[in-house]
Design a protein around this motif. Structure first.
Motif, PDB file in Angstrom:
ATOM      1  N   MET A 188       2.508  10.376  -7.415  1.00  0.00           N
ATOM      2  CA  MET A 188       1.873  10.923  -5.961  1.00  0.00           C
ATOM      3  C   MET A 188       3.161  11.856  -4.748  1.00  0.00           C
ATOM      4  O   MET A 188       2.599  12.693  -4.100  1.00  0.00           O
ATOM      5  CB  MET A 188       1.828   9.720  -5.201  1.00  0.00           C
ATOM      6  CG  MET A 188       0.764   8.710  -5.246  1.00  0.00           C
ATOM      7  SD  MET A 188      -0.851   9.753  -5.551  1.00  0.00           S
ATOM      8  CE  MET A 188      -1.763   9.059  -3.817  1.00  0.00           C
TER       9      MET A 188
ATOM     10  N   GLN B 267       4.398   6.801  -8.551  1.00  0.00           N
ATOM     11  CA  GLN B 267       4.117   7.232  -9.612  1.00  0.00           C
ATOM     12  C   GLN B 267       3.120   8.531  -9.412  1.00  0.00           C
ATOM     13  O   GLN B 267       1.825   8.519 -10.042  1.00  0.00           O
ATOM     14  CB  GLN B 267       2.937   6.218  -9.188  1.00  0.00           C
ATOM     15  CG  GLN B 267       2.911   4.781 -10.213  1.00  0.00           C
ATOM     16  CD  GLN B 267       3.912   4.710 -11.327  1.00  0.00           C
ATOM     17  OE1 GLN B 267       2.918   5.010 -12.456  1.00  0.00           O
ATOM     18  NE2 GLN B 267       4.792   4.012 -11.718  1.00  0.00           N
TER      19      GLN B 267
ATOM     20  N   ASP C  65       9.488   7.392  -6.509  1.00  0.00           N
ATOM     21  CA  ASP C  65       9.440   5.611  -6.581  1.00  0.00           C
ATOM     22  C   ASP C  65      10.903   5.567  -6.440  1.00  0.00           C
ATOM     23  O   ASP C  65      11.213   3.718  -6.584  1.00  0.00           O
ATOM     24  CB  ASP C  65       9.575   6.775  -8.130  1.00  0.00           C
ATOM     25  CG  ASP C  65       8.153   6.973  -9.028  1.00  0.00           C
ATOM     26  OD1 ASP C  65       6.734   6.469  -9.637  1.00  0.00           O
ATOM     27  OD2 ASP C  65       8.104   8.387  -8.802  1.00  0.00           O
TER      28      ASP C  65
ATOM     29  N   ARG D  78       0.829  -0.960  -0.511  1.00  0.00           N
ATOM     30  CA  ARG D  78       0.318   0.225  -0.046  1.00  0.00           C
ATOM     31  C   ARG D  78       0.630   0.912   0.109  1.00  0.00           C
ATOM     32  O   ARG D  78       0.652   1.926  -0.859  1.00  0.00           O
ATOM     33  CB  ARG D  78      -0.842   0.025   1.377  1.00  0.00           C
ATOM     34  CG  ARG D  78      -1.723   0.855   1.568  1.00  0.00           C
ATOM     35  CD  ARG D  78      -3.390   0.498   2.409  1.00  0.00           C
ATOM     36  NE  ARG D  78      -3.794   2.103   2.560  1.00  0.00           N
ATOM     37  CZ  ARG D  78      -4.283   2.648   2.462  1.00  0.00           C
ATOM     38  NH1 ARG D  78      -5.160   2.060   1.108  1.00  0.00           N
ATOM     39  NH2 ARG D  78      -5.129   3.567   2.304  1.00  0.00           N
ATOM     40  N   ILE D  79       1.633   1.133   1.198  1.00  0.00           N
ATOM     41  CA  ILE D  79       3.465   2.523   1.506  1.00  0.00           C
ATOM     42  C   ILE D  79       3.140   2.735  -0.785  1.00  0.00           C
ATOM     43  O   ILE D  79       3.503   3.637  -0.827  1.00  0.00           O
ATOM     44  CB  ILE D  79       3.839   2.085   1.560  1.00  0.00           C
ATOM     45  CG1 ILE D  79       3.237   2.230   3.691  1.00  0.00           C
ATOM     46  CG2 ILE D  79       4.818   3.353   1.888  1.00  0.00           C
ATOM     47  CD1 ILE D  79       4.556   1.913   4.385  1.00  0.00           C
TER      48      ILE D  79
ATOM     49  N   ARG E  67       2.029   1.499  -3.099  1.00  0.00           N
ATOM     50  CA  ARG E  67       1.334   2.114  -4.459  1.00  0.00           C
ATOM     51  C   ARG E  67       1.265   3.393  -4.066  1.00  0.00           C
ATOM     52  O   ARG E  67       1.111   4.734  -5.311  1.00  0.00           O
ATOM     53  CB  ARG E  67       0.181   1.007  -4.104  1.00  0.00           C
ATOM     54  CG  ARG E  67      -0.680   1.621  -5.436  1.00  0.00           C
ATOM     55  CD  ARG E  67      -2.307   1.115  -5.261  1.00  0.00           C
ATOM     56  NE  ARG E  67      -3.044   1.338  -6.098  1.00  0.00           N
ATOM     57  CZ  ARG E  67      -4.600   1.027  -5.490  1.00  0.00           C
ATOM     58  NH1 ARG E  67      -4.891  -0.011  -4.174  1.00  0.00           N
ATOM     59  NH2 ARG E  67      -5.240   2.204  -5.571  1.00  0.00           N
ATOM     60  N   PHE E  68       1.224   4.168  -3.231  1.00  0.00           N
ATOM     61  CA  PHE E  68       0.404   5.457  -2.966  1.00  0.00           C
ATOM     62  C   PHE E  68       1.113   6.082  -2.891  1.00  0.00           C
ATOM     63  O   PHE E  68       1.562   7.440  -2.397  1.00  0.00           O
ATOM     64  CB  PHE E  68      -0.555   5.621  -1.760  1.00  0.00           C
ATOM     65  CG  PHE E  68      -1.796   5.074  -2.090  1.00  0.00           C
ATOM     66  CD1 PHE E  68      -2.214   5.996  -3.212  1.00  0.00           C
ATOM     67  CD2 PHE E  68      -2.246   3.977  -2.066  1.00  0.00           C
ATOM     68  CE1 PHE E  68      -3.721   4.848  -3.936  1.00  0.00           C
ATOM     69  CE2 PHE E  68      -3.350   3.406  -2.422  1.00  0.00           C
ATOM     70  CZ  PHE E  68      -4.096   3.875  -3.535  1.00  0.00           C
ATOM     71  N   ALA E  69       3.411   6.092  -3.369  1.00  0.00           N
ATOM     72  CA  ALA E  69       3.688   7.227  -3.145  1.00  0.00           C
ATOM     73  C   ALA E  69       4.360   7.461  -3.853  1.00  0.00           C
ATOM     74  O   ALA E  69       5.658   7.513  -4.252  1.00  0.00           O
ATOM     75  CB  ALA E  69       4.750   6.690  -1.889  1.00  0.00           C
TER      76      ALA E  69
END
Lengths: 529, 444
Positions: free
Chosen positions: B386, B384, B393, B377-378, B380-382
């Motif tokens: 964000m 691309q 990335d 989750r981290i 994915r949301f830190a």
């Protein structure tokens, strides 16, 4: 103009408008932390993500200007997921101390967490803390709790862009970066408490207001700051008849989103009151007297001599000053002077980033001048008071700092004196008639700023004790003097009569002042102020 | 090696850093040739060479130069990015140590092409020796009129200034680097505007990596077509590979783009140390996703490595043999990124430290089943987009790739939580929040 679609609603905005502002026009509130209408855009908190058709990645609404034919979604599945994730990141290290946090109730983190956050967390590790930074006094008015900081840097940008003093800075790096005062010097500038206003969380709070009241209990009244001639728009927070604070109310024309510390901390002083009933002082001693009796005594006193001196106040509303002009100056032919004190130098930045300088210490010296009342400084005022022997009517014992001194009492000695006052002063202690004066929070009226904007200050509280607002006292006095009929009187009626007669107020109505931020005085009057 | 080295041709030459030695190798001829050309022609030649940014992003250099607006009233600036800080990357340092004048010549040609009269070398603060070498080289070149006013009698003027970094990895990001040169905190800027339009001091600026600029003199001298013929169709020229980790002969090697990692690891470096098994390798500096041993035949060019699921990045090849505990390796990487996050964007600031906490806990034998989901989750949301810059990335790609290829080790560590895995490995000097904080200036 640019046309775009936001959540299926068409919106037309000026070029350069960002998506947050454009969305507000359609009634959609996009959450923001680092973005503030009065500060530069940094786009770093990442809570304001929106989806734009045709763009592979989400974009931050605060840093993206709307473009023609943009199709924007502020509430798509992707956006909601990303927002919840950013919310979770922000809360990962934020202490769960809302019950003891003074920001609770007006906290951006609380509000958006309910609206956009998850109701659970993936976090089971310990929270980051900043030992020694939980309760740190960083200046005369502001207390820092770094544990609560979400690193939005609004406070830093305030001190660099608005106050131009650069008191605050970010130190260290990454998750351990923290706000500190630059070079260890205290955060001490004339607008320092504004950093607590811009702080979206409880990391910066105002020492004077901390723990005095829960903000959801406070009632807020839109008024104007009484501190100087600029007329910053403020909200007056009060609870159970006690004034607790001023916070700035946005007005791009005057104070932007800001106010100075001097004005802000006048709020608590509005609670001071020594005199709450009319009092008559004779050779036999002091005795309480009814308002009826007091006004009859006052009228008799004024009519006993051909040349009474009336000391008005540049702190009075336009309506009260108009009543003085009509009934005491013109109908009765009394001498009326308005004492004006230069006071300290006050400045504020308006919404366009331009400095406005105050011209004196009074909220309505400009209105007094538009009404044709004579302004005097302390020296001239003293000679006026000393050189006569007729009755003396001081309508506001706090109209000028000199009036509150022993010297003023000495100058007035020997003259039959009537005083309206809130606190005891040497003059009121010697006066033959003392009348309780309503405070700024207890009276409604319009005031003309030094930039020529007429603004309405609403009444927050009923007057304490038997105190009465100046316009009401003056109307009743005029009746006693025989210049007024018995009729229903209010600031609204007085304003309408004033607008019909005095050029500066031509075309204005009280009703419009209640709904609009303020109205500029008539062109011709501008030169007079 | 299969071909004559180009960038490292002076390696082994005793006095390779001196101007005399460089001139003997034909140095500064390319500059003379470039100055006789039209700046547009120089840009076209570099475009024709297809040389792509060697700092990691792989953006075509000639195209980048052509973004600089023409006929502006403002000056333009050239910046050479020598803030080489990515773990596993040490090629720019080698270039400066071996052939500083080649770098200067590249800067001079690039500056001429974009009409800049001021260039900066932003050099990593720890590169003290390299800074001294460059200072000396600049003064030599100025004396002989290869730099300064009236270069080679052409009337073209260029001053090169050296700006030393203060130890932040983030200043290798071009906009953070620009902020740092301006004297501010090194925080990446919001883009657009891109530096080619609004860069240092609000003026158009081109930022190129040392290796990219080192290619330029060769491209001008021997032609874009010659350069384009080396390597693969879309990844042209040679590339420096810095190989570190468990190989017999770690170091910097030059090879044409498209050379396989097997060749690099087995032939150039003499294979994995002590004849052990290869477990995994990171192909392009520590922020590139890790690849398992079976991808060793991947050709080292931008496209092939991307296809294999990673990035060519800066060419920093980190080799791991079968002794490596992958949980420990990821903790090692995350320790670096959590320390180097600038702290500006929420997902990176909070996420890098959080991910480190989780991985550290797993390695210490206190993992929970939900930890894998938390890490994903981290990651994915830190990443691309964000965050403002790619540092998000940079720490998320290792997380996802480690979990993808070696997720079993993480699950094992969590399942055997009681048996405390990998205690035989040294404890990294991880930052305990408290200890670090007290040690820093706060504890006054």
């Amino acid at each position: 103009m640019i046309t775009a679609m936001i959540d299926g609603q068409q919106v037309i905005v000026a070029e350069g408008t960002n998506i947050v502002e454009a969305a507000l026009k359609t009634g959609v509130e996009i959450p923001t932390y680092c973005s503030h209408p009065g500060l530069s855009v940094v786009g770093q908190c990442r809570i304001c993500f929106v989806e734009i058709e045709g763009m592979p990645r989400l974009v931050t609404a605060c840093s993206t200007p709307v473009q023609d034919d943009m199709v924007i979604f502020t509430n798509s599945e992707r956006v909601r997921e990303a927002r919840a994730a950013v919310m979770e990141f922000l809360l990962e290290n934020h202490p769960l101390d809302c019950p003891v946090c003074d920001q609770a109730g007006e906290c951006g983190l609380q509000d958006y967490s309910v609206e956009h956050g998850l109701d659970t967390t993936h976090m089971i590790d310990g929270r980051r803390t900043f030992p020694g930074f939980e309760r740190r006094t960083i200046g005369p008015h502001v207390i820092q709790n770094q544990n609560r900081c979400i690193h939005c840097t609004r406070c830093i940008r305030f001190t660099t862009e608005i106050s131009e003093t650069a008191d605050l800075t970010m130190k260290s790096r990454g998750n351990h970066s923290y706000i500190d005062t630059f070079d260890g010097a205290p955060l001490d500038n004339p607008w320092s408490a504004c950093v607590a206003d811009v702080c979206p969380v409880g990391a910066l709070t105002v020492q004077e207001f901390r723990f005095r009241a829960r903000v959801w209990h406070l009632e807020e009244t839109g008024t104007v700051c009484p501190g100087c001639s600029i007329g910053c728009n403020v909200n007056l927070g009060h609870l159970d008849g006690v004034v607790h604070r001023f916070v700035p109310r946005a007005n791009p024309e005057i104070n932007g989103w800001w106010m100075c510390d001097y004005g802000r901390f006048l709020a608590q002083g509005l609670n001071d009151r020594d005199i709450d009933a009319p009092l008559q002082r004779t050779d036999d001693g002091e005795r309480a007297i009814s308002w009826e009796g007091a006004l009859a005594t006052l009228a008799a006193l004024l009519q006993a001599s051909p040349k009474p001196l009336v000391v008005a106040s540049a702190n009075f509303s336009n309506e009260a000053l108009y009543s003085i002009k009509r009934n005491l100056l013109e109908s009765s032919g009394m001498v009326v002077v308005v004492p004006v004190d230069a006071g300290g130098q006050r400045r504020i930045k308006n919404g366009r980033g331009e400095w406005i300088d105050g011209i004196d210490a009074h909220p309505n010296s400009t209105g007094a001048s538009h009404l044709g009342l004579a302004a005097v400084d302390a020296v001239v005022l003293e000679s006026y008071i000393r050189d006569g022997d007729g009755p003396l009517l001081i309508l506001d014992a706090h109209a000028h700092p000199w009036l509150e001194t022993e010297a003023a009492a000495a100058a007035a000695a020997g003259r039959p004196t009537a005083v309206m006052a809130r606190r005891r002063t040497p003059v009121s202690d010697a006066a033959s008639l003392v009348l309780p004066l309503a405070s700024w929070a207890e009276t409604e009226g319009t005031y003309t700023s030094s930039t020529g904007i007429v603004q309405l200050a609403r009444r927050a509280l009923p007057p304490a004790g038997q105190a009465r607002p100046p316009w009401e006292v003056l109307h009743n006095l005029a009746r006693q003097l025989g210049h007024e009929q018995q009729r229903i009187m209010s600031p609204r009626v007085l304003f309408a009569e004033m607008a019909a007669e005095v050029g500066a107020f031509a075309g204005m109505t009280f009703g419009r002042l209640m709904t609009e931020a303020g109205m500029p005085v008539h062109e011709e009057a501008r030169g007079v102020g | 090696m299969t071909m004559e080295p180009i960038l490292l041709r002076a390696r082994g030459d005793k006095n390779s850093r001196t101007l005399g030695s460089y001139l003997k190798r034909g140095g500064y001829k390319a500059l003379a040739k470039a100055i006789a050309m039209d700046p547009e022609e120089v840009i076209d030649e570099v475009k024709a060479s297809g040389v792509r940014g060697r700092g990691g992003a792989g953006f075509p250099a000639g195209v980048k130069w052509s973004f600089v607006p023409k006929d502006l009233a403002k000056p333009t600036y050239m910046i050479c990015n020598a803030d080489e800080s990515e773990p596993g990357t040490f090629k720019d340092r080698e270039l400066i140590l071996v052939d500083p004048h080649m770098v200067l010549e590249g800067i001079a040609i690039a500056s001429y092409a974009i009409d800049a009269h001021t260039a900066y070398i932003y050099i990593r603060g720890e590169f003290v020796r390299e800074t001294e070498i460059l200072v000396k080289a600049i003064s030599e070149a100025r004396r002989k009129r290869y730099l300064g006013s009236d270069i080679l009698g052409s009337g073209y003027e260029l001053e090169i200034h050296i700006h030393r970094g203060a130890g932040a990895y983030i200043c290798g990001e071009e906009t953070a680097l620009i902020e740092s040169i301006e004297g501010k905190r090194g925080l990446p800027r919001l883009k657009p505007p891109f530096p080619a339009v609004v860069g240092v001091f609000g003026c158009p600026t081109v930022v190129n990596n040392v290796e990219t600029l080192a290619c330029v003199p060769h491209i001008i001298e021997r032609g874009g077509a010659w350069f384009a013929a080396i390597g693969t169709e879309r990844s042209t020229g040679t590339k420096l590979f810095c190989v570190s980790g468990h190989v017999e002969r770690p170091g910097v090697y030059e090879a044409p783009m498209g050379t396989t990692f097997r060749e690099i690891i087995e032939e150039f470096c003499g294979g994995v140390r002590g004849g052990r098994e290869l477990k995994a390798f990171i192909p392009g500096g520590s922020s590139a996703p890790i690849l398992p041993a079976d991808r060793i035949d991947t050709p080292a060019d931008f496209e092939s490595v991307a296809e294999a699921g990673s990035m060519l990045g800066s060419g920093g090849v980190i080799v791991m043999d079968d002794t490596v505990d992958m949980v420990w390796a990821l903790e090692n990487l995350l320790t670096f990124y959590a320390h180097e996050s600038c702290g500006q964007c929420t997902p990176c600031r909070e996420g890098s430290d959080w991910a480190l906490d989780v991985v550290r806990r797993i390695r210490r034998g206190q993992g929970r089943t939900k930890d894998i989901e938390t890490l994903q989750r981290i990651a994915r949301f830190a990443s691309q987009g964000m965050t403002i810059c790619p540092l998000g990335d940079a720490f998320c790609l290792p997380i996802t790739s480690f979990l993808e290829h070696f997720g079993g080790e993480f699950e094992e560590a969590i399942a055997g939580a009681e048996q405390s895995v990998s205690t035989h490995l040294p404890v990294l000097p991880v930052r305990s929040d408290q200890a670090l904080f007290e040690a820093e200036e706060v504890g006054r």
